[in-house]
Write a protein that holds these residues in place. Sequence first.
Motif, PDB file in Angstrom:
ATOM      1  N   PRO A 109       0.864  -0.990  -0.001  1.00  0.00           N
ATOM      2  CA  PRO A 109      -0.170  -0.014   0.047  1.00  0.00           C
ATOM      3  C   PRO A 109       0.794   1.229   0.163  1.00  0.00           C
ATOM      4  N   ASP A 205      -6.975   4.936   2.123  1.00  0.00           N
ATOM      5  CA  ASP A 205      -6.270   4.281   1.329  1.00  0.00           C
ATOM      6  C   ASP A 205      -6.169   2.898   1.901  1.00  0.00           C
ATOM      7  N   LEU A 206      -5.119   1.826   1.050  1.00  0.00           N
ATOM      8  CA  LEU A 206      -5.094   0.662   1.291  1.00  0.00           C
ATOM      9  C   LEU A 206      -4.516   0.272   2.795  1.00  0.00           C
ATOM     10  N   HIS A 209      -7.622   0.983   5.102  1.00  0.00           N
ATOM     11  CA  HIS A 209      -8.697  -0.441   4.906  1.00  0.00           C
ATOM     12  C   HIS A 209      -8.030  -1.642   5.490  1.00  0.00           C
TER      13      HIS A 209
END
Length: 330
Positions: A109, A205-206, A209
């Motif tokens: 990420p 953003d990743l 998450h």
Amino acid sequence: MEPWDRAGRIAAYGAALALTPYLLIKVGWVAGSLLGVLPVGAGFSLPGWVVLNTATIGMAGIGIVVGLALVRPWGMRLPGAPLLFCAWVGTGFLVPVLPYVLLAALFGPGGGGGGGSDDGPSMPEWEAALVQAGFVGMGLGLAVALPAYLRRRWPDAFTGRVGDGGGRPSRVPPWAAVVGTVIALVWVYWAAGGTAGLTYPAGRDLNWHLLGGILGLWALLASAAYWSLVSQRPAGLPGWIPAAVGWLGSGSLFAWSAWKLPLTGYMALTGSSDVWPENPAVATVLHLAAVGVGAVILKGTVRRREDESGDRDRPLPTGKGHNKGAGGWT
């Protein structure tokens, strides 16, 4: 010396050593920002940045002391309750997010706002690597050193099986499992892409998450472990399993939300709603609930294990001896 004890002692030294670079980096950030030679993190004023990083310096210092206490002789003489509280918070911060580190490495990420990180935008790669290595090293070290320490000091604390209490009424509130499950579902919903309760969805953003999903899953595990001890089901399950899961999950609920709660309040008061995706009011309610539920789950887990062992009136750890009775806490 038994192999598990030797491994625990090596891990304790390793945990303290791993976190030392993080401590030094944070001291450098505070000094550099006050002297004007290093930038302030995005979305923060100078006072807010200094307060945040001073708090993390204190946390890192406590973590190093806890690591050494798990291996040095003086650690066996410390009062049990404050030592275990610090260890509970430390393991709650670090051990549950070890899967996040692995997933972040696999999926790569990128950086960006919304991850809840206190890292500055100009953070060099070598600093980022040291910070991450410090967290991973401390988490892995605690995961090995803490059980070894507990086994040395309170060898019977997690003995027995679920249901050993013989069906006696539980003295711990079952509602904590329900509230913990609701909190977990909200975090998992956000991690899965839900937007209700968010004011700045573009800030996701990743990293955000992944971390939210993992913390949500740990909250679910803590609630399930707590319910297992309260309901005494499934009968015959080794008691250390729900006790350990309840310890880690409740620590994750308490530690991460206790850290985010003042930051969320700061964001709400300053109107910095574009730093984290969550609505400040919604996030404040969730974090307050998570802090309370985490504390209740820990207390209930300890008390329920005492109930199952038949030692109803034994207090929490005091560190005044090495009683090897049913509760094993004094």
